[in-house]
Design a protein around this motif. Structure first.
Motif, PDB file in Angstrom:
ATOM      1  N   SER A  91      59.905  -4.642 -16.551  1.00 54.61           N
ATOM      2  CA  SER A  91      59.068  -5.255 -17.577  1.00 54.61           C
ATOM      3  C   SER A  91      59.360  -6.743 -17.695  1.00 54.61           C
ATOM      4  CB  SER A  91      59.306  -4.582 -18.930  1.00 54.61           C
ATOM      5  OG  SER A  91      58.690  -5.325 -19.970  1.00 54.61           O
ATOM      6  N   GLU A  93      58.466  -8.370 -20.203  1.00 54.40           N
ATOM      7  CA  GLU A  93      58.587  -8.622 -21.640  1.00 54.40           C
ATOM      8  C   GLU A  93      59.941  -8.218 -22.182  1.00 54.40           C
ATOM      9  OE1 GLU A  93      55.372  -6.912 -23.776  1.00 54.40           O
ATOM     10  OE2 GLU A  93      53.832  -7.748 -22.470  1.00 54.40           O
ATOM     11  N   THR A  94      60.492  -7.102 -21.674  1.00 51.36           N
ATOM     12  CA  THR A  94      61.736  -6.571 -22.235  1.00 51.36           C
ATOM     13  C   THR A  94      62.878  -6.499 -21.239  1.00 51.36           C
ATOM     14  OG1 THR A  94      61.231  -4.265 -21.719  1.00 51.36           O
ATOM     15  CG2 THR A  94      60.367  -5.149 -23.801  1.00 51.36           C
ATOM     16  N   GLN A 321      54.700  -2.275 -22.196  1.00 59.66           N
ATOM     17  CA  GLN A 321      54.327  -2.748 -23.538  1.00 59.66           C
ATOM     18  C   GLN A 321      55.050  -1.951 -24.636  1.00 59.66           C
ATOM     19  OE1 GLN A 321      52.382  -5.348 -23.444  1.00 59.66           O
ATOM     20  NE2 GLN A 321      52.002  -5.178 -21.249  1.00 59.66           N
TER      21      GLN A 321
END
Length: 325
Positions: A91, A93-94, A321
């Motif tokens: 990811s 994002e993370t 997400q």
């Protein structure tokens, strides 16, 4: 974390499904969206093998990808595939690992085949039909499958191998396709009679001579992806009207162009980015009489593109997400 095995991946129609994303992956290199650190390369010369580690990120993507790809070139004589490896999708994002694509080299083979087909179709001359395939390994087969799946015209393939048995084995393995295809051990005649040639061998010495190549021929050189590999005579590289690359730094360092560059026959400003040709920012073939060469060393944006396609098709992108697919 999810592990997706090769068998599940093999059931996906990726030759057609991933082609638009891989085409866009080349363009991302030229428009500033791609972050491509240097490739990790581990030679195992005593075993006739090597390993590449490629990783990168395309700005705006939900994931980045780390790929390990190993090539053990004596394996076919043992009844084993020459390529293996895996891709890890993380990811953006993370930092969580979304999935391990335990493809054992399948996704690398497919993205390479798709990339080769995209380059060949972007640079062959109008009316090209006769395709010469140099080599009898996995990538020779995948290049044929990719061109057959993506071409807008009927093609005739001729496969060259040092032994008639290996060349004929390629035809046998492709019997599920409705192809016009032949095998040969005469490389010079194949080169003289082909409109486009795709080279797929791990050769460490030139196989194709400049005098065998007629004006108007296109060559997609796939085999030279590590230091010391070479399939084309440097005089042919120097003679070409257009030299197209997936990534200039790689191609001049350890791709098909590296030997000619090292001999001072070509300079960096001779290189045209494939992504720029595909986006229309640069011209590829200028006339039907041009000799064009595409040197493809493999770039991480291809791995990102095919991994993203897989995760999307399997409904796994939602994990990046923080949602349940």
């Amino acid at each position: 974390m999810i592990v997706v095995d090769r068998e599940r991946l093999a059931r996906l129609p990726l030759l057609t499904l991933a082609a638009p994303a891989i085409r866009e992956a080349y363009i991302a290199v030229t428009d500033g969206r791609a972050n491509l650190p240097p490739v990790g390369y581990l030679p195992l010369s005593g075993r006739n093998a090597d390993c590449h580690i490629k990783y990168g990120y395309i700005e705006g993507d939900p994931i980045f990808v780390v790929k390990i790809a190993a090539g053990f070139y004596d394996n076919p004589a043992k009844g084993l595939p020459s390529s293996s490896g895996m891709m890890v999708a993380v990811s953006a994002e993370t930092g969580d690992v979304i999935a391990v694509l335990d493809d054992r080299g399948l996704l690398t083979d497919l993205r390479t085949g798709i990339g080769g087909a995209i380059a060949t179709m972007a640079l062959w001359r109008g009316g090209a039909r006769r395709i010469g395939i140099v080599g009898t390994g996995t990538q020779a087969r995948v290049q044929i499958r990719a061109l057959a799946a993506l071409s807008d015209r009927p093609l005739h393939f001729t496969v060259w191998g040092r032994s008639p048995e290996r060349a004929q084995a390629v035809l046998t393995d492709l019997a599920d396709l409705d192809l016009s295809i032949a095998a040969t051990t005469d490389l010079e005649t194949l080169c003289r009679q082909s409109d486009a040639i795709v080279t797929t061998t791990p050769s460490k010495e030139p196989l194709i001579r400049s005098q065998w190549i007629a004006p108007g021929t296109h060559i997609t050189a796939m085999g030279a992806d590590a230091p010391g590999k070479q399939e084309l005579d440097i005089a042919l590289v120097a003679r070409a009207d257009r030299l197209v690359v997936d990534l200039a730094d790689q191609c001049l360092d350890h791709g098909e162009l590296s030997a000619a560059a090292g001999a001072g026959l070509i300079a960096r400003d001779c290189c045209i980015a494939l992504g720029a040709v595909l986006s229309g920012a640069s011209e590829g073939r200028l006339s039907d009489g041009d000799i064009t060469i595409a040197d493809l060393t493999g770039i991480a944006t291809q791995d990102i593109a095919i991994a993203r396609t897989v995760l999307d098709e399997l409904g796994l992108l939602g994990r990046s997400q923080g949602t349940t697919p």
